[in-house]
Scaffold this motif. Sequence first.
Motif, PDB file in Angstrom:
ATOM      1  N   ALA A  21      31.421  48.111 -44.692  1.00  0.00           N
ATOM      2  CA  ALA A  21      30.381  47.306 -44.047  1.00  0.00           C
ATOM      3  C   ALA A  21      28.982  47.814 -44.389  1.00  0.00           C
ATOM      4  O   ALA A  21      27.990  47.292 -43.892  1.00  0.00           O
ATOM      5  CB  ALA A  21      30.594  47.316 -42.528  1.00  0.00           C
ATOM      6  N   LEU A  23      27.808  50.839 -43.658  1.00  0.00           N
ATOM      7  CA  LEU A  23      27.302  51.683 -42.582  1.00  0.00           C
ATOM      8  C   LEU A  23      27.772  53.120 -42.757  1.00  0.00           C
ATOM      9  O   LEU A  23      28.588  53.419 -43.621  1.00  0.00           O
ATOM     10  CB  LEU A  23      27.771  51.135 -41.227  1.00  0.00           C
ATOM     11  N   LEU A  53      20.211  49.565 -36.314  1.00  0.00           N
ATOM     12  CA  LEU A  53      21.466  48.839 -36.486  1.00  0.00           C
ATOM     13  C   LEU A  53      21.537  47.764 -35.414  1.00  0.00           C
ATOM     14  O   LEU A  53      21.411  48.057 -34.227  1.00  0.00           O
ATOM     15  CB  LEU A  53      22.626  49.830 -36.353  1.00  0.00           C
ATOM     16  N   ASP A  54      21.733  46.492 -35.830  1.00  0.00           N
ATOM     17  CA  ASP A  54      21.724  45.411 -34.845  1.00  0.00           C
ATOM     18  C   ASP A  54      23.092  45.200 -34.207  1.00  0.00           C
ATOM     19  O   ASP A  54      24.127  45.593 -34.741  1.00  0.00           O
ATOM     20  CB  ASP A  54      21.185  44.118 -35.468  1.00  0.00           C
ATOM     21  N   ASP A  56      24.912  42.547 -33.797  1.00  0.00           N
ATOM     22  CA  ASP A  56      25.864  41.722 -34.540  1.00  0.00           C
ATOM     23  C   ASP A  56      26.673  42.562 -35.522  1.00  0.00           C
ATOM     24  O   ASP A  56      27.880  42.401 -35.646  1.00  0.00           O
ATOM     25  CB  ASP A  56      25.157  40.583 -35.279  1.00  0.00           C
ATOM     26  N   ALA A  57      26.003  43.478 -36.217  1.00  0.00           N
ATOM     27  CA  ALA A  57      26.696  44.350 -37.169  1.00  0.00           C
ATOM     28  C   ALA A  57      27.667  45.278 -36.437  1.00  0.00           C
ATOM     29  O   ALA A  57      28.793  45.495 -36.892  1.00  0.00           O
ATOM     30  CB  ALA A  57      25.696  45.153 -37.989  1.00  0.00           C
ATOM     31  N   ASP A  60      30.699  43.188 -35.404  1.00  0.00           N
ATOM     32  CA  ASP A  60      31.564  42.880 -36.551  1.00  0.00           C
ATOM     33  C   ASP A  60      32.426  44.077 -36.929  1.00  0.00           C
ATOM     34  O   ASP A  60      33.638  43.951 -37.128  1.00  0.00           O
ATOM     35  CB  ASP A  60      30.725  42.451 -37.765  1.00  0.00           C
ATOM     36  N   VAL A  61      31.812  45.239 -37.029  1.00  0.00           N
ATOM     37  CA  VAL A  61      32.565  46.444 -37.400  1.00  0.00           C
ATOM     38  C   VAL A  61      33.530  46.823 -36.284  1.00  0.00           C
ATOM     39  O   VAL A  61      34.652  47.258 -36.562  1.00  0.00           O
ATOM     40  CB  VAL A  61      31.611  47.596 -37.744  1.00  0.00           C
TER      41      VAL A  61
END
Length: 168
Positions: A21, A23, A53-54, A56-57, A60-61
Amino acid sequence: MPRQQPADMLREVVAPVVEGAGLYLEDVVVARAGSRSVVRVTLDLPEDVLGSLDLDAVADVSRQVSDVLDASSDVLPGQYTLEVSTPGTARPLTEPRHFKRARGRRVSLALRDGRTYEGRLSDVEGDELVLTEVPAGQPERVDRSEVARGRIEVELSRSADTTDDEEA
């Protein structure tokens, strides 16, 4: 051969998902809570990326990590609770990557000799930290090895292009 700890085994399972991702996997902690395990995964942006880091991310992760943990019952048997977060502004600045991630933020540094500095960490040049917006007016350069404690200062009024990590 020594047996791996649960957190180390989970790190091996989770790391490819997080790296895929784009990250950075800051930490994996496993604790028992009754009959369940609590898995705490801390994510961050790579050290060369400015900003936060938002949510949404993170979400998702978190879903992807949950899927891989569900498929890895040999690594994490039984029920578990997954907590995925970012380090936020409360993280002490201890590693080189922490200082690089804090670029653009106001920081407070306590040096080993008792001096303190507060200012905006504008750059990290090798082992040298460059602080601007300091009381003396001129940029200060501090060798990272002289820092005993460092932390991000929370700013209540920020420029429009930055947000606090605490939102995640």
